[in-house]
Design an enzyme around this catalytic site. Structure first.
Site, PDB file in Angstrom:
ATOM      1  N   GLU A   1      19.605   8.887  -2.065  1.00 58.07           N
ATOM      2  CA  GLU A   1      19.695   8.156  -3.268  1.00 58.07           C
ATOM      3  C   GLU A   1      19.566   9.650  -4.356  1.00 58.07           C
ATOM      4  O   GLU A   1      18.699  10.489  -3.971  1.00 58.07           O
ATOM      5  CB  GLU A   1      18.463   7.418  -3.769  1.00 58.07           C
ATOM      6  CG  GLU A   1      18.521   6.236  -3.255  1.00 58.07           C
ATOM      7  CD  GLU A   1      16.959   5.689  -3.191  1.00 58.07           C
ATOM      8  OE1 GLU A   1      16.085   6.450  -3.716  1.00 58.07           O
ATOM      9  OE2 GLU A   1      16.996   4.704  -2.641  1.00 58.07           O
TER      10      GLU A   1
ATOM     11  N   HIS B   1       8.545   2.793   1.787  1.00 57.52           N
ATOM     12  CA  HIS B   1       9.231   1.504   2.294  1.00 57.52           C
ATOM     13  C   HIS B   1       8.680   1.291   3.564  1.00 57.52           C
ATOM     14  O   HIS B   1       9.376   1.311   4.841  1.00 57.52           O
ATOM     15  CB  HIS B   1      10.689   2.040   2.592  1.00 57.52           C
ATOM     16  CG  HIS B   1      11.619   2.257   1.194  1.00 57.52           C
ATOM     17  ND1 HIS B   1      12.682   2.925   1.406  1.00 57.52           N
ATOM     18  CD2 HIS B   1      11.382   1.918   0.020  1.00 57.52           C
ATOM     19  CE1 HIS B   1      13.418   2.855   0.299  1.00 57.52           C
ATOM     20  NE2 HIS B   1      12.370   2.499  -0.717  1.00 57.52           N
TER      21      HIS B   1
ATOM     22  N   ASN C   1      17.613   0.693   0.649  1.00 56.13           N
ATOM     23  CA  ASN C   1      16.292   0.278   0.043  1.00 56.13           C
ATOM     24  C   ASN C   1      15.916  -1.214   0.556  1.00 56.13           C
ATOM     25  O   ASN C   1      16.879  -2.091   0.660  1.00 56.13           O
ATOM     26  CB  ASN C   1      16.331   0.173  -1.508  1.00 56.13           C
ATOM     27  CG  ASN C   1      17.173   1.652  -1.967  1.00 56.13           C
ATOM     28  OD1 ASN C   1      18.176   1.825  -1.610  1.00 56.13           O
ATOM     29  ND2 ASN C   1      16.193   2.634  -2.605  1.00 56.13           N
TER      30      ASN C   1
HETATM   31  C1  LIG Z   1       7.202   3.579  -5.649  1.00 55.81           C
HETATM   32  C2  LIG Z   1       8.098   2.658  -4.966  1.00 55.81           C
HETATM   33  C3  LIG Z   1       9.572   2.556  -5.120  1.00 55.81           C
HETATM   34  C4  LIG Z   1      10.162   2.026  -4.444  1.00 55.81           C
HETATM   35  N1  LIG Z   1      11.347   1.713  -4.817  1.00 55.81           N
HETATM   36  C5  LIG Z   1      12.353   0.655  -4.275  1.00 55.81           C
HETATM   37  C6  LIG Z   1      13.530   0.613  -4.427  1.00 55.81           C
HETATM   38  O1  LIG Z   1      13.994   0.981  -5.397  1.00 55.81           O
HETATM   39  N2  LIG Z   1      14.398  -0.470  -3.922  1.00 55.81           N
HETATM   40  C7  LIG Z   1      13.774  -1.185  -2.788  1.00 55.81           C
HETATM   41  O2  LIG Z   1      14.609  -2.131  -2.289  1.00 55.81           O
HETATM   42  N3  LIG Z   1      12.416  -1.274  -2.449  1.00 55.81           N
HETATM   43  C8  LIG Z   1      11.816  -0.130  -3.065  1.00 55.81           C
HETATM   44  N4  LIG Z   1      10.472  -0.069  -2.700  1.00 55.81           N
HETATM   45  C9  LIG Z   1       9.783  -0.896  -1.741  1.00 55.81           C
HETATM   46  C10 LIG Z   1       9.618  -2.391  -2.197  1.00 55.81           C
HETATM   47  O3  LIG Z   1       8.856  -2.508  -3.541  1.00 55.81           O
HETATM   48  C11 LIG Z   1       8.945  -3.030  -0.981  1.00 55.81           C
HETATM   49  O4  LIG Z   1       9.705  -2.952   0.298  1.00 55.81           O
HETATM   50  C12 LIG Z   1       8.526  -4.479  -1.237  1.00 55.81           C
HETATM   51  O5  LIG Z   1       7.827  -4.539  -2.347  1.00 55.81           O
HETATM   52  C13 LIG Z   1       7.725  -5.289  -0.196  1.00 55.81           C
HETATM   53  O6  LIG Z   1       7.717  -6.772  -0.414  1.00 55.81           O
HETATM   54  P1  LIG Z   1       6.780  -7.426   0.307  1.00 55.81           P
HETATM   55  O7  LIG Z   1       6.979  -9.106   0.043  1.00 55.81           O
HETATM   56  O8  LIG Z   1       6.958  -7.247   1.892  1.00 55.81           O
HETATM   57  O9  LIG Z   1       5.413  -7.027  -0.059  1.00 55.81           O
HETATM   58  P2  LIG Z   1       4.707  -6.391  -1.452  1.00 55.81           P
HETATM   59  O10 LIG Z   1       5.738  -6.304  -2.472  1.00 55.81           O
HETATM   60  O11 LIG Z   1       4.138  -5.196  -1.011  1.00 55.81           O
HETATM   61  O12 LIG Z   1       3.506  -7.446  -1.883  1.00 55.81           O
HETATM   62  C14 LIG Z   1       2.459  -7.501  -1.085  1.00 55.81           C
HETATM   63  C15 LIG Z   1       1.339  -8.087  -2.097  1.00 55.81           C
HETATM   64  O13 LIG Z   1       0.258  -8.375  -1.251  1.00 55.81           O
HETATM   65  C16 LIG Z   1      -0.994  -7.989  -1.850  1.00 55.81           C
HETATM   66  N5  LIG Z   1      -2.188  -7.871  -0.995  1.00 55.81           N
HETATM   67  C17 LIG Z   1      -1.970  -7.197   0.275  1.00 55.81           C
HETATM   68  N6  LIG Z   1      -2.891  -7.524   1.029  1.00 55.81           N
HETATM   69  C18 LIG Z   1      -3.876  -8.378   0.412  1.00 55.81           C
HETATM   70  C19 LIG Z   1      -4.835  -9.226   0.611  1.00 55.81           C
HETATM   71  N7  LIG Z   1      -5.500  -8.777   1.814  1.00 55.81           N
HETATM   72  N8  LIG Z   1      -5.388 -10.225   0.075  1.00 55.81           N
HETATM   73  C20 LIG Z   1      -4.508 -10.426  -1.316  1.00 55.81           C
HETATM   74  N9  LIG Z   1      -3.592  -9.780  -1.512  1.00 55.81           N
HETATM   75  C21 LIG Z   1      -2.978  -8.941  -0.770  1.00 55.81           C
HETATM   76  C22 LIG Z   1      -0.804  -6.915  -2.612  1.00 55.81           C
HETATM   77  O14 LIG Z   1      -1.496  -6.141  -3.663  1.00 55.81           O
HETATM   78  C23 LIG Z   1       0.885  -6.962  -2.989  1.00 55.81           C
HETATM   79  O15 LIG Z   1       0.852  -7.434  -4.199  1.00 55.81           O
HETATM   80  C24 LIG Z   1       9.615   0.766  -3.439  1.00 55.81           C
HETATM   81  C25 LIG Z   1       8.280   0.803  -3.347  1.00 55.81           C
HETATM   82  C26 LIG Z   1       7.277   1.781  -3.914  1.00 55.81           C
HETATM   83  C27 LIG Z   1       6.073   1.956  -3.539  1.00 55.81           C
END
Ligand SMILES: Cc1cc2nc3c(=O)[nH]c(=O)nc-3n(C[C@H](O)[C@H](O)[C@H](O)COP(=O)(O)OP(=O)(O)OC[C@H]3O[C@@H](n4cnc5c(N)ncnc54)[C@H](O)[C@@H]3O)c2cc1C
Length: 492
Positions: free
Chosen positions: A348, A433, A471
């Site tokens: 990117e 990621h 991503n």
């Molecule tokens: C800075 C940054 C930039 C990014 N940019 C991109 C992008 O441009 N494009 C893209 O596709 N991806 C991007 N990502 C990655 C993307 O955000 C993640 O892949 C995605 O959010 C993961 O989704 P998920 O549903 O697996 O979990 P998450 O979105 O991580 O959600 C998990 C949630 O569970 C909560 N949690 C964890 N443990 C517990 C617990 N024990 N009890 C209660 N709650 C808990 C957390 O606080 C969190 O809110 C980026 C990530 C970051 C950090």
């Protein structure tokens, strides 16, 4: 209660919405804050250039991904607070994650990319690509509000000067250059550029939240979830234990947290079914601990395995003085250099939204890094460790160099060495990621049902075995849409 969902990121929101629409009551538990109340400056989220107490999860000093500028460290002290970005340190890698209602959608770059179909077999080998590309990727893209930049505006706006320089350099070295779809509201960004609305992307907002413009889960799935009237969301509540309940279902123990991270109450609830949606790291840490400590003894030996960093590696290049990248840079990247097939890297073109001319081009590469790590329970320390090693980033560097060595040689330019330390070219100490740890069709069946404990499911990035070639959040959302449809049809 019928269903408890741990976490409110992409996987958790898909599960909660579809279950509630099917008439099932759901309780979502989220360790982070709700992010719905402005601070004393009138803004909900802190700016990227001005991190404050809101910016980091329980740290007393910022841990900025770009730790240095012109060789000088830029981190600073902040009050310990349940802030939005967690820089979670494991032995060989720092894993950045969003904390709050909306999970990673609150902090991420909004790049919303569907993998090329020819690469999908390596992303999720047990999933039928026809159903993903026919039904679930389109569904995820529609729900998330994904769209592409107007190419004519891209060609003229000052805020993508940096990306046009990236395009020129990519094309002069013969690399395919693509627009990357995003979840930013492009009309809003145009109005930011015109000066008619409060700015967000155009003042660099991203890493600690966007006060305007970006369609995070707060603007997409979460309003629909609330509109069902069937879902309660408890923020600042952290799940610590899940174990079978004597009368059936599962007992879930939850710590209520204060904004300085102390446990203020411990609660216990029982649910018929529990969805692990705590993110790759959060879900893996819980499952590994619960298996090792005997709370969920029947989980299989795949739990904790298959974790990867999506091959993330960063670098910057120093441009000639006749190639300025602009003082105003949109914080939302919307273009990439594709050398996946030939070199294993998709880069990117990222902003360096410092507000001053840097003559630098900055890139986050996603690479086909084959290394996979494992989470394990460290009984003496009472925590879960990850055995990733710093040297495992070397394949990513080699793959990224297939792009940037060539561009540097065509352009007669060099790498920047001042962004990640003193004389350090590669940002190889982190990932944005995290993926894997409870891999689909290994730790779970082919729809996320955990082996050994009926009624427990994984529905987040933990299911994906370490790499998505792009991503990840569109793939996480699409897979969750696929799995929950099957689960609702057959299990409920
Ligand atoms: C800075 C940054 C930039 C990014 N940019 C991109 C992008 O441009 N494009 C893209 O596709 N991806 C991007 N990502 C990655 C993307 O955000 C993640 O892949 C995605 O959010 C993961 O989704 P998920 O549903 O697996 O979990 P998450 O979105 O991580 O959600 C998990 C949630 O569970 C909560 N949690 C964890 N443990 C517990 C617990 N024990 N009890 C209660 N709650 C808990 C957390 O606080 C969190 O809110 C980026 C990530 C970051 C950090």
């Amino acid at each position: 209660m019928p269903v408890l969902v741990i976490g409110t990121g992409y996987g958790g929101c898909v599960a909660a919405l579809r279950l509630a629409q099917a008439g099932v009551d759901v309780h979502m538990v989220e360790m982070g804050m709700a992010w719905d109340t402005p601070g004393s400056d009138g803004k909900i989220f802190a700016g990227t250039r001005t991190p404050d107490y809101r910016s980091y999860w329980l740290r007393t000093r910022t841990k900025q991904p770009l730790s240095n500028f012109l060789g000088f460290p830029i981190d600073k002290d902040v009050p310990r607070y349940t802030g939005i970005l967690d820089a979670e340190d494991f032995s060989g890698i720092t894993v950045y994650q969003g904390r709050g209602v909306g999970g990673g959608s609150l902090v991420n770059g909004g790049m919303a990319v569907t993998p090329k179909r020819e690469n999908f077999g390596a992303v999720l080998p047990s999933v039928n690509p026809d159903e993903m590309y026919g039904v679930y990727y389109p569904r995820a893209n529609a729900e998330l509000g994904v769209s592409s930049i107007d190419p004519a505006w891209f060609d003229t706006t000052a805020c993508y000067q940096y990306a046009r320089v990236g395009r020129k350099h990519a094309q002069r070295s013969g690399f395919p250059f693509l627009y990357v779809p995003t979840v930013y509201d492009w009309d809003y960004m145009k109005r930011e550029a015109d000066g008619t609305v409060p700015k967000s992307a155009l003042i660099g907002e991203i890493l600690y939240g966007n006060n305007h413009g970006k369609k995070s889960l707060q603007q997409t799935y979460l309003p629909k979830i609330r509109a069902t009237g069937r879902v309660t969301i408890s923020s600042l509540h952290k799940v610590t234990t899940v174990r079978p309940a004597s009368g059936g279902g599962y007992t879930v123990e939850i710590d209520q947290l204060s904004t300085t991270g102390e446990t203020t109450a411990t609660k216990s609830v029982t649910a018929d079914r529990v969805f692990f949606a705590a993110g790759s790291v959060g879900t893996s840490k819980l499952l590994v601990k619960l298996k090792a400590t005997g709370a969920l003894p029947n989980l299989n030996g795949e739990v904790g395995k298959g974790w990867g960093d999506n091959g993330n590696v960063m670098c910057g290049r120093a441009n000639h003085m006749w190639d300025p990248t602009g003082t105003v840079q949109s914080a939302i990247p919307t273009a990439g250099i594709d050398n996946w097939a030939a070199g294993g890297a998709f880069a990117e073109v990222a902003p360096l939204p410092t507000g001053i001319e840097t003559y630098a081009s900055f890139y986050l590469s996603i690479t086909r890094n084959p290394n996979r790590a494992q989470f394990s329970w460290n009984a003496s320390a009472g925590r879960v460790d990850l055995n990733w090693q710093a040297s495992w980033k070397q394949p990513s560097i080699t793959m990224a160099k297939t792009i940037f060595d060539k561009i540097n040689s065509t352009e007669g330019t060099i790498y920047r060495t001042d962004l990640f330390g003193t004389y350090k070219i590669w940002g190889d100490h982190l990932t944005y990621h995290p993926l894997g740890g409870a891999v689909l069709n290994k730790a779970t069946d082919n729809h996320g049902r955990l082996h050994g404990h009926p009624g427990l499911y994984v529905i987040d990035g933990a299911l994906i075995p370490g790499n998505t070639s792009v991503n990840p959040f569109v793939s996480i959302t699409a897979l969750a849409e696929r799995n929950i449809e099957k689960i609702i049809a057959t299990d409920l």
